[in-house]
Write an enzyme that holds these catalytic residues in place. Structure first.
Site, PDB file in Angstrom:
ATOM      1  N   TRP A 100       4.255 -58.994  22.686  1.00  0.00           N
ATOM      2  CA  TRP A 100       5.187 -59.118  21.410  1.00  0.00           C
ATOM      3  C   TRP A 100       6.246 -59.403  21.802  1.00  0.00           C
ATOM      4  O   TRP A 100       6.898 -60.105  20.962  1.00  0.00           O
ATOM      5  CB  TRP A 100       5.025 -57.155  20.813  1.00  0.00           C
ATOM      6  CG  TRP A 100       3.821 -56.832  19.741  1.00  0.00           C
ATOM      7  CD1 TRP A 100       2.993 -55.842  20.136  1.00  0.00           C
ATOM      8  CD2 TRP A 100       3.065 -58.207  19.048  1.00  0.00           C
ATOM      9  NE1 TRP A 100       2.105 -55.909  19.403  1.00  0.00           N
ATOM     10  CE2 TRP A 100       1.919 -57.120  18.394  1.00  0.00           C
ATOM     11  CE3 TRP A 100       3.620 -59.360  18.617  1.00  0.00           C
ATOM     12  CZ2 TRP A 100       0.995 -57.900  17.969  1.00  0.00           C
ATOM     13  CZ3 TRP A 100       2.603 -59.763  17.368  1.00  0.00           C
ATOM     14  CH2 TRP A 100       1.698 -59.026  17.204  1.00  0.00           C
ATOM     15  N   ASP A 167      13.190 -53.697  19.347  1.00  0.00           N
ATOM     16  CA  ASP A 167      11.482 -54.601  18.554  1.00  0.00           C
ATOM     17  C   ASP A 167      10.731 -52.455  19.033  1.00  0.00           C
ATOM     18  O   ASP A 167      10.200 -52.300  19.670  1.00  0.00           O
ATOM     19  CB  ASP A 167      10.398 -54.807  19.096  1.00  0.00           C
ATOM     20  CG  ASP A 167       8.746 -55.478  18.511  1.00  0.00           C
ATOM     21  OD1 ASP A 167       8.882 -54.590  17.497  1.00  0.00           O
ATOM     22  OD2 ASP A 167       8.561 -55.625  18.643  1.00  0.00           O
ATOM     23  N   LYS A 191       2.394 -49.765  11.151  1.00  0.00           N
ATOM     24  CA  LYS A 191       2.319 -48.951  12.273  1.00  0.00           C
ATOM     25  C   LYS A 191       2.605 -47.602  12.014  1.00  0.00           C
ATOM     26  O   LYS A 191       1.480 -47.045  11.624  1.00  0.00           O
ATOM     27  CB  LYS A 191       2.902 -49.992  13.361  1.00  0.00           C
ATOM     28  CG  LYS A 191       2.845 -50.751  13.877  1.00  0.00           C
ATOM     29  CD  LYS A 191       1.455 -51.295  14.478  1.00  0.00           C
ATOM     30  CE  LYS A 191       1.608 -52.516  14.365  1.00  0.00           C
ATOM     31  NZ  LYS A 191       2.040 -53.853  14.959  1.00  0.00           N
TER      32      LYS A 191
HETATM   33  C1  LIG Z   1       2.713 -55.123  14.978  1.00  0.00           C
HETATM   34  C2  LIG Z   1       4.098 -55.687  15.827  1.00  0.00           C
HETATM   35  C3  LIG Z   1       4.796 -56.359  16.267  1.00  0.00           C
HETATM   36  C4  LIG Z   1       4.190 -57.626  14.949  1.00  0.00           C
HETATM   37  O1  LIG Z   1       4.146 -57.472  13.661  1.00  0.00           O
HETATM   38  P1  LIG Z   1       4.158 -58.137  12.559  1.00  0.00           P
HETATM   39  O2  LIG Z   1       4.617 -57.504  11.511  1.00  0.00           O
HETATM   40  O3  LIG Z   1       2.266 -58.387  11.703  1.00  0.00           O
HETATM   41  O4  LIG Z   1       5.217 -59.855  12.798  1.00  0.00           O
HETATM   42  C5  LIG Z   1       6.314 -56.763  16.490  1.00  0.00           C
HETATM   43  N1  LIG Z   1       6.018 -55.566  16.904  1.00  0.00           N
HETATM   44  C6  LIG Z   1       5.714 -54.672  17.583  1.00  0.00           C
HETATM   45  C7  LIG Z   1       5.520 -54.010  19.035  1.00  0.00           C
HETATM   46  C8  LIG Z   1       3.820 -54.476  17.506  1.00  0.00           C
HETATM   47  O5  LIG Z   1       2.981 -53.407  17.568  1.00  0.00           O
END
Ligand SMILES: *Cc1c(COP(=O)(O)O)cnc(C)c1O
Length: 354
Positions: A100, A167, A191
């Site tokens: 990511w 993030d 998540k």
């Molecule tokens: C799943 C995930 C993403 C992507 O998320 P989307 O909402 O599908 O764009 C980005 N960063 C992390 C750490 C993730 O676990």
């Protein structure tokens, strides 16, 4: 019968949250209408959005501290670009700790100069980089606090005066953390927070409008915040379900409460991974994630014995991401200790059979 859900995302939510969400789809709070057929500008939905913003900031310890919470669309993936749009003027610094982060770097490069300050790619991202220099002339430093695929997590926030951006998709609301160290952070809901379709963005108001480029309205944090996350029609079902989950977290002792539970859960699974001679943990011990525990078989051929065991035990979503192989137990807030015990029981039964 409900399965033990170890899915990495979309992931497990508390049963009462799902029941509350299902009920509201039929009828919201005895108003004679469904949650998903009323105007987002109705009194009812406005109250939902306001509480969802307020409660998020309160749980994060940021209420009254000059932050805005927003519920946006496009996932965490759009935030890779949007963060850079709003904050990258001359140079952005990134720590590359996984898939990511790699994607975040790629998107930011569209808009300006990006420096990769450190990377753990040399060991297939099984650790969190440490001990790198952080130049003082960066617009911001971007980190990924929890690496969902590799099972690593930042335990400490990098020490720097440079604005921090993160993030936090897979570990937001999972532990007490000094969120006030960040100027901007974001998390896709699916998540540890709610259903897919909404992304929580939290930004310090003093960090708005720091760049010279024209930022399109939909990509502009200040415009989104000023519109109360209703610049356009928000994903009402996802926002409402997130709200129910935030209330559930508050009821369970806030971040301190869920954090204590999450520590116990992580200890249970990691103790077994370390004790059982047939398994090995993937991530560096000191960097192990409390949300995604990654582990492999010492002998891959043993999957023929282990896989049927956990399948028969009603366990779902345990397969590791293809870039790591093996197994990944995602143990988000809603995962009960008893489900992890079922997995540990399978690992012990496997040891006897193999
Ligand atoms: C799943 C995930 C993403 C992507 O998320 P989307 O909402 O599908 O764009 C980005 N960063 C992390 C750490 C993730 O676990």
């Amino acid at each position: 019968m409900k399965k033990h859900n170890f899915s990495a995302g979309p992931g497990i939510l508390p049963q009462e949250v799902m029941e509350g969400a299902a009920k509201a789809v039929i009828e919201l709070d005895n108003i004679g209408l469904s949650l998903i057929e009323i105007s987002h500008r109705s009194t009812e939905f406005k109250a939902i959005m306001e509480e969802a913003c307020y409660l998020a900031l309160q749980l994060l310890g940021l209420e009254g501290k000059g932050y805005k919470a927003m519920y946006l669309q496009g996932g965490a993936s759009l935030q890779f670009l949007m963060a850079a749009y709003n904050m990258l003027e001359s140079k952005g610094g990134y720590v590359n700790s996984g898939t990511w982060s790699t994607k975040a770097i790629k998107e930011a490069k569209i808009l300006g100069e990006v420096v990769e300050l450190a990377s753990s790619k040399d060991k297939n991202f099984n650790y969190i980089p440490k001990g790198y220099d952080i130049p003082t002339d960066l617009d911001y430093l971007h980190i990924t606090t929890n690496n969902t695929i590799f099972g690593t997590q930042f335990k400490d926030i990098p020490q720097t005066d440079v604005p921090l951006v993160a993030d936090m998709s897979s570990d937001i609301f999972s532990r007490p953390f000094d969120y006030s160290k960040f100027d901007l952070f974001y998390a896709g809901a699916q998540k540890n927070m709610g259903p897919a379709g909404v992304t929580l963005v939290v930004m310090k108001e003093s960090a708005f409008n720091k760049v010279s480029r024209v930022v399109p309205s939909m990509m502009n944090y200040e415009a989104q915040a000023n519109a109360g996350s209703m610049f356009n029609t928000p994903p009402v079902f996802a926002v409402y379900t997130v709200l129910l989950n935030l209330r559930w977290i508050a009821k369970n002792g806030g971040l301190a409460g869920v954090g204590t539970q999450n520590d116990k859960k992580a200890e249970l699974i990691y103790n077994e991974i370390d004790r059982n001679p047939l398994f090995e943990g993937f991530a560096n011990k000191e960097d192990r994630s409390n949300m995604n525990a990654t582990f492999n078989l010492v002998d891959d051929a043993h999957s023929e014995i282990f896989d049927p065991l956990w399948n028969a035990a009603n366990i779902s979503g345990l397969k590791g991401h293809r870039s790591v192989g093996g197994y990944r137990a995602s143990i988000y807030n809603a995962m009960p200790l008893a489900s992890i015990q079922s997995l540990v029981d399978c690992m012990q039964e496997f040891e006897k059979k193999a």
